[in-house]
Design an enzyme around this catalytic site. Structure first.
Site, PDB file in Angstrom:
ATOM      1  N   SER A   1       0.843  -1.188   0.000  1.00 31.98           N
ATOM      2  CA  SER A   1       0.000   0.000   0.000  1.00 31.98           C
ATOM      3  C   SER A   1       0.884   1.246   0.000  1.00 31.98           C
ATOM      4  O   SER A   1       2.027   1.202   0.453  1.00 31.98           O
ATOM      5  CB  SER A   1      -0.886   0.019   1.237  1.00 31.98           C
ATOM      6  OG  SER A   1      -0.083   0.335   2.353  1.00 31.98           O
ATOM      7  N   LYS A   2       0.297   2.312  -0.496  1.00 35.20           N
ATOM      8  CA  LYS A   2       1.123   3.499  -0.716  1.00 35.20           C
ATOM      9  C   LYS A   2       1.669   4.089   0.586  1.00 35.20           C
ATOM     10  O   LYS A   2       2.651   4.795   0.589  1.00 35.20           O
ATOM     11  CB  LYS A   2       0.359   4.545  -1.521  1.00 35.20           C
ATOM     12  CG  LYS A   2      -0.779   5.184  -0.792  1.00 35.20           C
ATOM     13  CD  LYS A   2      -1.432   6.211  -1.685  1.00 35.20           C
ATOM     14  CE  LYS A   2      -2.602   6.853  -0.952  1.00 35.20           C
ATOM     15  NZ  LYS A   2      -3.434   7.643  -1.810  1.00 35.20           N
ATOM     16  N   ARG A   3       1.030   3.789   1.711  1.00 34.53           N
ATOM     17  CA  ARG A   3       1.512   4.301   2.995  1.00 34.53           C
ATOM     18  C   ARG A   3       2.866   3.689   3.343  1.00 34.53           C
ATOM     19  O   ARG A   3       3.680   4.287   4.019  1.00 34.53           O
ATOM     20  CB  ARG A   3       0.522   3.963   4.118  1.00 34.53           C
ATOM     21  CG  ARG A   3      -0.663   4.850   4.136  1.00 34.53           C
ATOM     22  CD  ARG A   3      -0.782   5.588   5.479  1.00 34.53           C
ATOM     23  NE  ARG A   3      -1.312   6.913   5.257  1.00 34.53           N
ATOM     24  CZ  ARG A   3      -0.598   8.019   5.300  1.00 34.53           C
ATOM     25  NH1 ARG A   3       0.676   7.980   5.582  1.00 34.53           N
ATOM     26  NH2 ARG A   3      -1.149   9.186   5.085  1.00 34.53           N
TER      27      ARG A   3
END
Ligand code: GLU
Length: 496
Positions: free
Chosen positions: A252-254
């Site tokens: 995920s981009k986090r």
């Protein structure tokens, strides 16, 4: 019948590496069968879709080296390929479903639906529409719609039994209808939802095989119902495994760089990235790890797709990229370097920042190191002298990350406005606020102007530098992330 596959991104953000992964498999499968591969833009979410995002996705997929036979930018005889240009088609199909009883108009107010959800939550039931409008008299339903009463169209789902279908990778699957919601097919603004639009388009565009991410598997019962109600044969479905981190969590981009532009800026070669993505859930019959997309296509066997969540391993990607870089002829290598960043167009963007600060040309390089290259690796000591202290730095970096995720424009002025209003809301002077950001972005507190630097680097690079600065500060546990999120939500940030 010739094989036709598609990739169907929603233009609601930056180009994602997962889109390239799914597109690659669809493309290779279609080509291996002498078929066609199509790009369809699923922009029915009016609020979140933008043409800038569509353009960026198309550009990034082309950079990866993918091409399509039909699509919004190349045309084709099944067009238009942008869903917002096909609204009339969905309307006719929704009307047909309502007329045949496969779907129904729902006039329930938001208040009723909220109450229903609350009740279901209290009783620990799966939140689900209760069928209130399902048995409305068809004439009454039509009259109310003709009187312009606000409504949606919902799929009529059986009360009992189970949906049985077969997935090309996962085999036979059974999902009880009780778990399936009476999905909204047409929203109150008249726009279709993804479920209706995708099924109608896959049918009308003659798609024979759908290879897509496993997150869509739970939608299969709804889609099967729609196919059945229209009397259509469903294409074959293959739900590809999601890309995962080493600990099994979803990429995920986090936590990871997921934007294709990050891969481009860092200097992965597109052919190496394609090779790497090909290894995610597939293998060559001879288990060879280095192969071209043409070799993959020649050897492609859809039955070699696997369900195991492939681990996205940057060390392996770096190794593979190194193999490709070292195998380039020297002149080709120089061409690639020029394509990457050391070219006039790219330098034109940094020149105005450095020209005024340069006495000898040799002074240039130490100024732009973190713009053209990666910034230095950080550790806690890089933040030790800052006035905010380690905890304050974590708060600033975390909140800036969250704020920038909500940010539409990515030019210097809008970045400055966004960060200034965040600093004000957090009650921190700009001077103290910017120090950890300079370290995160440039690797030092004195560098070229911060907002220009961020604008130049782009969203993906900045996001990844913020994340790596946070890990240098000890990382953010799940619990801490929740606390930070809550603190962020409580801030009253002026809209920039
Ligand atoms: N628009 C969907 C997405 O963004 C496509 C899902 C599908 O392939 O059916 O992933």
């Amino acid at each position: 019948m010739s094989v036709r596959t598609r990739v169907a991104p929603s233009p609601t953000g930056d180009p994602h590496v997962g889109t390239a992964y799914v597109a690659l498999f669809n493309l290779v499968f279609a080509r291996s069968q002498g078929g066609q591969f199509i790009l369809r833009v699923e922009d029915t979410d009016q609020q979140r879709s933008s043409s800038a995002s569509e353009a960026a996705i198309v550009e990034a997929l082309r950079w990866v080296g993918l091409s399509w036979d039909e699509g919004p930018d190349v045309g084709g005889r099944f067009g238009p390929y942008r869903q917002s240009e096909r609204l009339g088609i969905y309307r006719c199909h929704a009307d047909e479903l309502v007329a045949s009883g496969g779907a129904f108009r729902c006039f329930c107010s938001k208040q009723r639906l909220d109450e229903l959800r609350r009740r279901q939550q209290t009783n620990r039931e799966t939140p689900r529409y209760d069928g209130h409008c399902r048995n409305l008299d068809p004439e009454e339903s039509r009259d109310r719609a003709l009187n312009c009463e606000t409504h949606v169209v919902r799929l009529d789902v059986p009360e009992t039994g189970a949906c049985r279908f077969s997935d090309g990778i996962r085999g036979d699957i059974e999902i009880p209808w009780q778990q399936v919601d009476m999905q909204i097919l047409v929203k109150s603004d008249g726009f279709p939802t993804y479920h209706l639009a995708a099924v109608v388009d896959d049918h009308l565009m003659g798609i024979t095989h759908i290879l897509r991410g496993e997150e869509w598997l739970p939608s299969m019962p709804k889609h099967r119902l729609i196919y059945d109600r229209f009397g259509w044969t469903a294409p074959a479905h293959y739900h590809l495994p999601l890309l995962r981190n080493a600990d099994g969590s979803k990429v995920s981009k986090r936590r990871n760089p997921t934007g294709l532009n990050y891969y481009r800026r860092i200097g992965y070669l597109p052919e190496a990235l394609r090779n790497y993505l090909a290894l995610m859930g597939w293998s060559m019959p001879d288990e060879r790890e280095i192969f071209s997309t043409e070799e993959m296509t020649a050897a492609f066997d859809i039955d070699r797709l696997t369900t195991g969540g492939p681990v996205f391993d940057f060390a392996k990607l770096d190794w593979l990229n190194g193999q490709y870089i070292r195998s380039l002829a020297p002149s080709e290598f120089m061409d690639r370097v020029a394509d990457w960043a050391i070219n006039r167009e790219n330098l034109a963007a940094v020149a105005p920042l450095v020209q005024q600060r340069t006495e000898r040309l040799v002074d240039l390089l130490p100024q732009v190191d973190y713009l053209l290259g990666d910034r230095a690796a950080l550790d806690e000591s890089d933040f030790a002298e800052l006035r905010l202290g380690a905890d304050g730095c974590v708060r600033v970096l975390d909140h800036v990350g969250r704020r920038l995720d909500e940010q539409d424009g990515w030019d210097r002025d809008s970045l400055q406005a966004a960060i200034r209003s965040l600093a004000e809301a957090m009650g921190i002077s700009m001077r103290d606020f910017l120090a950890p950001l300079f370290v995160a972005v440039a690797g030092r507190t004195v560098a070229l102007p911060l907002f220009d630097s961020m604008a130049y680097l782009g969203r993906d690079m900045v996001r990844s530098r913020l994340a790596s600065a946070l890990s240098a500060l000890g990382g953010v546990s799940k619990k801490k992330a929740k606390r930070l999120e809550r603190a962020y939500m409580e801030l009253e940030v002026d809209e920039a």
